[in-house]
Write an enzyme that holds these catalytic residues in place. Structure first.
Site, PDB file in Angstrom:
ATOM      1  N   THR A 110      -2.306  -0.135   7.415  1.00 60.64           N
ATOM      2  CA  THR A 110      -2.270   0.296   6.018  1.00 60.64           C
ATOM      3  C   THR A 110      -2.502   1.800   5.846  1.00 60.64           C
ATOM      4  OG1 THR A 110      -2.865  -1.860   5.136  1.00 60.64           O
ATOM      5  CG2 THR A 110      -3.435   0.046   3.789  1.00 60.64           C
ATOM      6  N   GLU A 129     -25.704   5.817  18.941  1.00 58.53           N
ATOM      7  CA  GLU A 129     -26.247   6.945  19.703  1.00 58.53           C
ATOM      8  C   GLU A 129     -25.823   6.896  21.170  1.00 58.53           C
ATOM      9  OE1 GLU A 129     -30.515   7.069  20.511  1.00 58.53           O
ATOM     10  OE2 GLU A 129     -30.652   4.957  19.935  1.00 58.53           O
ATOM     11  N   CYS A 150      -5.580  -7.482   5.401  1.00 62.11           N
ATOM     12  CA  CYS A 150      -6.852  -6.815   5.694  1.00 62.11           C
ATOM     13  C   CYS A 150      -8.015  -7.268   4.825  1.00 62.11           C
ATOM     14  CB  CYS A 150      -6.708  -5.299   5.511  1.00 62.11           C
ATOM     15  SG  CYS A 150      -5.102  -4.609   5.895  1.00 62.11           S
ATOM     16  N   ALA A 161      -9.570  -0.924  14.083  1.00 58.58           N
ATOM     17  CA  ALA A 161     -10.607  -1.914  14.363  1.00 58.58           C
ATOM     18  C   ALA A 161      -9.963  -3.291  14.462  1.00 58.58           C
ATOM     19  CB  ALA A 161     -11.673  -1.916  13.274  1.00 58.58           C
ATOM     20  N   THR A 207       0.787  -7.056   1.709  1.00 56.97           N
ATOM     21  CA  THR A 207       0.122  -7.903   2.695  1.00 56.97           C
ATOM     22  C   THR A 207      -1.359  -7.580   2.806  1.00 56.97           C
ATOM     23  OG1 THR A 207       2.141  -8.231   3.986  1.00 56.97           O
ATOM     24  CG2 THR A 207       0.052  -8.511   5.139  1.00 56.97           C
ATOM     25  N   CYS A 208      -1.696  -6.307   2.855  1.00 61.54           N
ATOM     26  CA  CYS A 208      -3.087  -5.900   3.084  1.00 61.54           C
ATOM     27  C   CYS A 208      -4.026  -6.507   2.055  1.00 61.54           C
ATOM     28  CB  CYS A 208      -3.196  -4.381   3.067  1.00 61.54           C
ATOM     29  SG  CYS A 208      -4.877  -3.776   3.327  1.00 61.54           S
ATOM     30  N   GLU A 243       8.853  -5.210  -7.366  1.00 58.76           N
ATOM     31  CA  GLU A 243       7.964  -6.038  -6.551  1.00 58.76           C
ATOM     32  C   GLU A 243       8.200  -7.498  -6.921  1.00 58.76           C
ATOM     33  OE1 GLU A 243       5.686  -8.082  -4.371  1.00 58.76           O
ATOM     34  OE2 GLU A 243       5.788  -5.930  -3.944  1.00 58.76           O
ATOM     35  N   HIS A 287     -31.676   7.386  16.353  1.00 60.42           N
ATOM     36  CA  HIS A 287     -32.396   6.356  17.122  1.00 60.42           C
ATOM     37  C   HIS A 287     -33.246   5.493  16.207  1.00 60.42           C
ATOM     38  CE1 HIS A 287     -34.185   4.623  20.695  1.00 60.42           C
ATOM     39  NE2 HIS A 287     -35.381   4.758  20.126  1.00 60.42           N
ATOM     40  N   GLU A 345      -8.491 -12.385  15.749  1.00 61.07           N
ATOM     41  CA  GLU A 345      -9.373 -12.326  14.582  1.00 61.07           C
ATOM     42  C   GLU A 345      -9.545 -13.697  13.946  1.00 61.07           C
ATOM     43  OE1 GLU A 345      -8.706  -7.761  13.014  1.00 61.07           O
ATOM     44  OE2 GLU A 345      -7.271  -9.298  12.412  1.00 61.07           O
ATOM     45  N   TYR A 364      -4.004  -8.981  17.739  1.00 59.95           N
ATOM     46  CA  TYR A 364      -5.266  -8.855  17.016  1.00 59.95           C
ATOM     47  C   TYR A 364      -5.382  -9.862  15.881  1.00 59.95           C
ATOM     48  CZ  TYR A 364      -2.953  -6.079  13.314  1.00 59.95           C
ATOM     49  OH  TYR A 364      -2.152  -5.660  12.278  1.00 59.95           O
ATOM     50  N   ILE A 365      -4.263 -10.247  15.253  1.00 57.93           N
ATOM     51  CA  ILE A 365      -4.333 -11.230  14.175  1.00 57.93           C
ATOM     52  C   ILE A 365      -4.777 -12.581  14.722  1.00 57.93           C
ATOM     53  CG2 ILE A 365      -2.993 -12.483  12.442  1.00 57.93           C
ATOM     54  CD1 ILE A 365      -1.272  -9.981  12.102  1.00 57.93           C
ATOM     55  N   SER A 368       0.817  -1.221   0.000  1.00 53.84           N
ATOM     56  CA  SER A 368       0.000   0.000   0.000  1.00 53.84           C
ATOM     57  C   SER A 368       0.846   1.263   0.000  1.00 53.84           C
ATOM     58  CB  SER A 368      -0.926  -0.020   1.224  1.00 53.84           C
ATOM     59  OG  SER A 368      -1.765  -1.140   1.198  1.00 53.84           O
ATOM     60  N   GLY A 369       1.848   1.320   0.883  1.00 53.32           N
ATOM     61  CA  GLY A 369       2.684   2.514   0.955  1.00 53.32           C
ATOM     62  C   GLY A 369       3.513   2.721  -0.289  1.00 53.32           C
ATOM     63  N   LYS A 424      -8.947 -11.147   5.011  1.00 56.17           N
ATOM     64  CA  LYS A 424      -9.367 -11.387   6.398  1.00 56.17           C
ATOM     65  C   LYS A 424     -10.781 -10.861   6.629  1.00 56.17           C
ATOM     66  CE  LYS A 424      -7.814  -8.578   9.376  1.00 56.17           C
ATOM     67  NZ  LYS A 424      -6.795  -7.804  10.124  1.00 56.17           N
ATOM     68  N   GLY A 449      -1.743 -13.813  21.029  1.00 57.72           N
ATOM     69  CA  GLY A 449      -2.796 -13.051  21.685  1.00 57.72           C
ATOM     70  C   GLY A 449      -3.000 -11.670  21.107  1.00 57.72           C
TER      71      GLY A 449
END
Length: 467
Positions: free
Chosen positions: A322, A456, A51, A356, A45-46, A35, A451, A193, A189-190, A15-16, A54, A187
């Site tokens: 990313t 909210e 990302c 997230a 990777t993303c 590349e 609502h 998930e 986030y990967i 991405s970068g 996944k 333990g």
């Protein structure tokens, strides 16, 4: 810059790297990119093993929950079964489409894409190992006024007996057959998930983590809450637990644990961190400064100690996200080719970066944890709400939602916002804008909520949980 083959040579098509190459070419620069996967793997990777796939698999797992929950809403009939091969094929088709999108963007911008492994030979020199037309090894050498390292990170697996039997997040998407028993080690986030995803898709998942609680670095209350929800959903989460060795048997992989217990699995996923992808780049020979994990050390503008060499993204081991790599890439482009007309040169702030975690339920978070806020400000006020979402009043699910605000008492500014619940990332993204702008709790209180929504709750919390 005209004395060189290129004004900018980018190593890495993630991405970068893609963002920097495309935008630099758009500003009139002569740009090349190396590349190893060529146009078939653009996006890094993303796009390929991170990302995007996944999140697609997370959607797949959520359908299983939705089918079950639909009965409370009157839907009847037999629950569909997962066709793992179809999911894998459709995912691969979508990733291939995205690879093509990246390739077209680069071609349209005039970037020269070279398929091969690049090595830096000097402050302005790059050699790319390629294949000749007959398939024999070859190489091409180039000069560039500036070189950008954007090679990202790679999964780290510690050395232990049986290491050869495990997989990483790079291989998990194409397992064959579907693992009815999956052992996840880690333990972060990967790990959390994939434990949630495969549990949702029907695997019997055991997750091991050596620490006291998963998701180190996140708000402590959020960590404990989501761990409880994962356990309720069926993940066999074991804390203070580690692997001694893994052996292949007729009944699958046998993992002996430090406490003497044994876990049998069809596949063992190690999600024990990532390390900067710098092997073979030639950084030592050129004198590029590196940190203890091999990360490329850069200044605030992402320039290394070698003035013509720059680095962005996970290879610098700062914030491994990313969107952060994209922002850092634009800082470099502005430094080298000037900002866009009428704009000031960009800078990168690492405060209030929203993120997230696609566990089930999701986590969304932005700003400081409660512990970080207490350390920085001393006096803080916590607002907290826990409830069963409206959807689950009929679904039969026991899933609960947690929402939390951390407020600097002296200024009334909201400095931390955290959520565990459905679509947490979508909700927190919007609040991140307000927090970046310096919104106070009074501003939150004066905002009318939509609502009925879970979101909210963030603008209706009035009673302090603690200070």
């Amino acid at each position: 810059m005209s004395n060189f083959d290129f004004d900018l040579f980018v190593i890495g098509g993630g991405s970068g790297g893609v963002r920097a190459a495309r935008m630099a070419a758009g500003r009139g620069g002569r740009v090349a990119m190396a590349e190893t996967l060529g146009t078939d793997g653009l996006g890094g990777t993303c796009v390929n093993v991170g990302c995007i796939p996944k999140k697609l698999y997370s959607y797949a797992a959520h359908y299983a929950e939705s089918f079950e929950e639909s009965h409370g809403y009157g839907w009847e009939g037999e629950r569909p079964s997962l066709n793992w091969s179809t999911l894998k094929a459709n995912r691969a088709k979508e990733i291939s489409r995205l690879n093509g999108v990246y390739a077209n963007l680069l071609r349209g911008s005039g970037v020269t894409v070279i398929n091969g492994f690049a090595r830096i030979d000097g402050p302005h020199a790059v050699t790319v190992a390629t294949l000749n037309a007959d398939g024999s090894p070859g190489h091409q050498s180039f000069t560039a006024a500036n070189i950008l390292i954007a090679t990202g990170g790679t999964p780290f697996v510690p050395h232990f007996v049986g290491r050869e039997h495990v997989i990483t997040s790079n291989e998990v998407f194409d397992l064959e057959p579907f693992p009815q028993r999956l052992l996840v080690v880690g333990g972060g986030y990967i790990a959390c998930e994939f434990a949630s995803i495969f549990n949702g898709m029907g695997a019997k998942v055991t997750q091991l983590y050596r620490g006291e609680q998963v998701l180190r670095g996140f708000d402590d209350e959020i960590r404990h809450f989501v761990a409880g929800e994962m356990l309720k959903a069926g993940v066999d989460l074991r804390l203070n637990a580690g692997v001694v060795d893994i052996r292949k048997t007729d009944d699958g992989l046998r993992a002996e644990l430090e406490d003497g217990n044994v876990v049998m699995a069809d596949a063992v996923l190690y999600a024990t961190g990532r390390k900067p992808n710098v092997q073979g780049l030639g950084l030592e020979a050129v004198g590029v400064a590196q940190g203890g994990q091999g990360e490329v050390i850069v200044d605030e503008n992402y320039r290394t100690n070698v003035p013509s060499i720059w680095a962005v993204g996970d290879v610098t081991n700062r914030v491994q996200l990313t969107p952060v790599a994209l922002g850092e890439a634009m800082v470099v482009v502005d430094q080298l080719f000037g900002p866009a007309p009428g704009k000031a040169p960009r800078s990168m702030s690492y405060e209030f970066i929203p993120t997230a975690v696609f566990t089930h339920p999701n986590i969304g978070t932005v700003g400081l944890t409660e512990a970080q806020a207490r350390e920085r400000f001393g006096a803080i006020t916590i607002f907290r709400s826990e409830f069963k979402a409206l959807r689950h009043t009929l679904s039969g699910s026991s899933e609960r939602t947690l929402m939390k605000l951390v407020v600097d008492t002296a200024t009334d500014r909201v400095v931390g916002l955290h959520m565990v619940g459905a679509e947490a990332g979508e909700i927190v993204q919007g609040f991140a804008v307000a927090m970046k702008a310096g919104a106070t709790k009074a501003v939150f209180d004066s905002t009318i909520g939509i609502h009925p929504t879970a979101a909210e709750e963030f603008v209706t919390m009035r009673e302090q949980a603690r200070s």
